[in-house]
Enzyme design. Structure first.
Site, short mmCIF file in Angstrom:
data_model
loop_
_atom_site.label_atom_id
_atom_site.label_comp_id
_atom_site.label_asym_id
_atom_site.label_seq_id
_atom_site.Cartn_x
_atom_site.Cartn_y
_atom_site.Cartn_z
N GLU A 33 41.48 43.19 37.22
CA GLU A 33 40.16 42.93 36.67
C GLU A 33 40.32 41.77 35.69
OE1 GLU A 33 38.28 46.19 34.56
OE2 GLU A 33 36.52 44.95 34.12
N ARG A 260 52.25 54.16 36.15
CA ARG A 260 52.12 52.94 35.36
C ARG A 260 53.44 52.64 34.70
NH1 ARG A 260 46.74 51.93 34.66
NH2 ARG A 260 46.91 50.34 33.09
N LYS A 270 44.89 46.13 28.58
CA LYS A 270 44.20 44.88 28.21
C LYS A 270 43.22 45.13 27.08
CE LYS A 270 43.80 44.03 32.76
NZ LYS A 270 42.73 44.01 33.70
P1 ATP Z 1 44.65 47.71 31.77
O1 ATP Z 1 44.32 49.02 31.17
O2 ATP Z 1 45.85 47.08 31.20
O3 ATP Z 1 43.48 46.80 31.81
P2 ATP Z 1 44.15 48.17 34.49
O4 ATP Z 1 44.79 49.10 35.45
O5 ATP Z 1 42.74 48.42 34.12
O6 ATP Z 1 45.07 48.07 33.25
P3 ATP Z 1 43.84 46.04 36.32
O7 ATP Z 1 43.52 44.64 36.02
O8 ATP Z 1 42.80 46.86 36.97
O9 ATP Z 1 44.30 46.70 34.95
O10 ATP Z 1 45.20 46.15 37.12
C1 ATP Z 1 45.48 45.45 38.31
C2 ATP Z 1 46.53 46.21 39.05
O11 ATP Z 1 47.70 46.36 38.26
C3 ATP Z 1 46.04 47.61 39.39
O12 ATP Z 1 46.44 47.91 40.69
C4 ATP Z 1 46.74 48.48 38.39
O13 ATP Z 1 46.92 49.77 38.88
C5 ATP Z 1 48.05 47.71 38.14
N1 ATP Z 1 48.54 47.98 36.80
C6 ATP Z 1 47.88 47.83 35.63
N2 ATP Z 1 48.63 48.23 34.59
C7 ATP Z 1 49.80 48.64 35.12
C8 ATP Z 1 51.01 49.18 34.56
N3 ATP Z 1 51.14 49.37 33.24
N4 ATP Z 1 52.01 49.50 35.39
C9 ATP Z 1 51.89 49.30 36.72
N5 ATP Z 1 50.80 48.80 37.30
C10 ATP Z 1 49.76 48.47 36.52
MG MG Z 2 41.45 48.29 32.42
MG MG Z 3 41.43 48.46 36.66
#
Ligand code: ATP
Ligand code: MG
Ligand code: MG
Length: 554
Positions: A33, A260, A270
């Site tokens: 995202e 994660r 983020k």
């Molecule tokens: P954040 O809370 O940091 O924004 P998110 O999962 O909302 O994390 P996304 O931008 O949706 O962030 O993540 C893109 C991809 O990376 C998704 O498939 C997500 O599952 C993966 N991802 C995000 N954070 C992690 C992590 N800490 N470890 C492994 N994969 C991750």
């Molecule tokens: Mg997020």
């Molecule tokens: Mg997400």
């Protein structure tokens, strides 16, 4: 042999192939995202998905999951692309969930026509209350059984902007008694009167993540949609949504989940990282203390070290915290192989070599690496006045102190042996300089008897009149707690380390004068440093990437 090293996600793909899935149908995606910069946790997902692409020679899409215009920006899209490329991966296509807004809308009309979606005019609190709990069933919305024609009409009005944000939502009509909470009439669309970074003001209704993600996977014909564990309970809904649209001739994407990646002494969301940026706790997303890819890059991390970290820490089924020392091990290990060794004095003590002629200067040939071929060498100037580290001199010391003490000898790296004869102090008793004499015949590499003389201790040094004064930025952990966001009663920001950045001055050998941003060095006996992006032609600034000692082994 090779299959032994497969992680369980790779094994899922391997099993599908064994069960008849055509290898040419494999297709993966990395779906960030664009609401912030990528962090080291994302690197796990990037390495996993793009790694599968490389392994099977299959395309991997970079898909921006951009369904929430309130939080998403072009700046983040650009930063994410840059980071993925920097890590060394190549996507097949760059795609956006927002590209599918029209298709999703059309499918939504089908759902309404099938009696599978309805417009709910209740407040979000009412909807939440009716949802029930995992152990008690929900109750139906009073709007659940609206006629199809009314739903079509109201949804059209939603699209036309007739409703304020929060006034109405469109919900899927699934089962308010379902034991999976996500299946209790989830929201498909909400009203958001915000401009989208790509679609502008074309839409004022936006699809929810669940309704978007699986359908985007399907539209792109992604074979395997790997996401993190928190989506496991969404899988049933992912599948229900796919059931509404999938054509049996086509690939039906398979969602599977992995843990994660968390790292000790930092936070990795983020949303939280944005708070650090906005509160000024750090100087931007690429602050070298941040666990972002851009922060690590600026700190001196290389793509290879991050990819290797991902490999070593692996893909897990359960959440856990990886020791940040493992990440540090990976960059130290890499820099040890590539970084030229140079001399820099961080905390200077002036040495005057009283028997060295005042006007004389000479150049000593110094290898960039004494143990490995191919690094080359440079000429380092030597003169009567030099700096050594303050901690490398003591007036008195026991036999275990192998550095310089009054009456004792040390070798200056790549050059002469010196002996300390006299200490000069200011009126408060602080040592301001040390007078030494050098053994003229002891120059390293000169082949003389004296040059082979063994003295305990070799010190790094710089010639004062030739040295370049630079800024050094020394970093400590950004948080004082191993799991700053793991405390129920306290905010993660309570654990910010107030001393995570120390700015100092160093004197470096003149060969570093023309260094460029990103150049990496080992400052002998001091650690690995790289040139920071804040550097300019008047002032060089070095970030300490990591120390020389491996604390991981302990
Ligand atoms: P954040 O809370 O940091 O924004 P998110 O999962 O909302 O994390 P996304 O931008 O949706 O962030 O993540 C893109 C991809 O990376 C998704 O498939 C997500 O599952 C993966 N991802 C995000 N954070 C992690 C992590 N800490 N470890 C492994 N994969 C991750
Ligand atoms: Mg997020
Ligand atoms: Mg997400």
């Amino acid at each position: 042999e090779e299959t032994k090293s497969l992680n369980f996600i790779e094994q899922i793909v391997e099993d599908d192939l064994a069960n008849g899935l055509d290898k040419s149908k494999l297709r993966f995606r990395f779906p960030p995202e664009p609401n912030g910069y990528l962090h080291i946790g994302h690197a796990a997902s990037i390495c996993l998905n793009f790694g599968l692409g490389l392994r099977y020679n299959a395309p991997v899409n970079l898909r921006f999951d951009d369904t929430n215009p309130a939080k998403e920006e072009q700046e983040y899209v650009d930063a994410i692309k840059n980071d993925v490329q920097w890590l060394g991966f190549k996507w097949d296509q760059v795609l956006y969930s927002s590209d599918y807004f029209q298709q999703l809308y059309d499918w939504t009309i089908d759902l309404i026509n099938d009696g599978k979606a309805y417009v709910d005019e209740q407040s979000s609190e009412e909807i939440r209350e009716q949802k029930g709990t995992p152990t008690s069933p929900g109750t139906n919305s009073p709007y659940r059984d609206r006629p199809i024609s009314e739903n079509l009409e109201l949804f059209q009005k939603m699209k036309d902007g007739a409703f304020d944000e929060g006034a109405v939502v469109l919900r899927a009509k699934i089962d308010m008694q379902h034991n999976n909470m996500h299946m209790r009439d989830p929201i498909l669309y909400r009203v958001l009167k915000k401009s989208h970074h790509r679609t502008g003001d074309d839409w004022c209704i936006y699809p929810m993540y669940d309704w978007t993600h699986g359908e985007s996977d399907y539209l792109e014909q992604i074979s395997h949609s790997f996401c993190t564990l928190e989506f496991k309970s969404h899988r049933e809904l992912y599948d229900w949504y796919l059931d509404q649209v999938v054509d049996s001739e086509k690939i039906r994407p398979k969602q599977r989940e992995f843990a994660r990646r968390n790292l000790s002494y930092t936070v990795m969301s983020k949303r939280k990282l944005l708070q650090l940026v906005e509160s000024g706790a750090v100087n931007g997303w690429d602050d070298p203390r941040m666990p972002t890819i851009s922060g690590l890059r600026r700190r001196g991390y290389t793509p290879e070290s991050i990819v290797n970290f991902s490999k070593i820490s692996g893909i897990a089924k359960r959440d856990s915290i990886t020791d940040v020392a493992l990440l540090e091990f990976c960059i130290r290990d890499y820099l040890n192989k590539i970084a030229p060794r140079v001399m820099a004095v961080l905390d200077p003590l002036k040495i005057v070599i009283t028997n060295y002629p005042e006007d004389k200067e000479e150049f000593v040939d110094a290898n960039y690496n004494d143990y490995e071929e191919g690094f080359g060498s440079r000429a380092v100037p030597f003169s009567r006045e030099i700096y050594i580290e303050k901690e490398d001199f003591r007036e008195e010391a026991n036999k275990k102190f192998f550095r310089l003490k009054l009456g004792g000898e040390v070798r200056l790296k790549n050059t002469y042996i010196i002996k300390a004869n006299e200490v000069i102090k200011d009126s408060e008793g602080n040592i301001i300089e040390v007078h030494c004499t050098y053994d003229e015949d002891s120059k390293s590499g000169s082949g003389t008897e004296a040059s082979k003389r063994k003295v305990k201790g070799t010190l790094h040094w710089v010639s004062i009149k030739h040295a370049e004064k630079v800024e050094v930025r020394l970093y400590d952990r950004l948080f004082t707690d191993e799991a700053p966001d793991g405390h129920k009663e306290r905010d993660f920001k309570d654990f910010i380390n107030p001393n995570s950045l120390a700015i100092g001055t160093a004197f470096v050998e003149p060969s570093l004068k023309n260094s460029e941003v990103g150049d990496k060095f080992q400052f002998q006996r001091k650690g690995y440093f790289c040139v920071d992006t804040d550097s300019n032609t008047d002032k060089l600034i070095f970030n300490k990437t990591v120390g020389l000692k491996d604390s991981f082994a302990k």
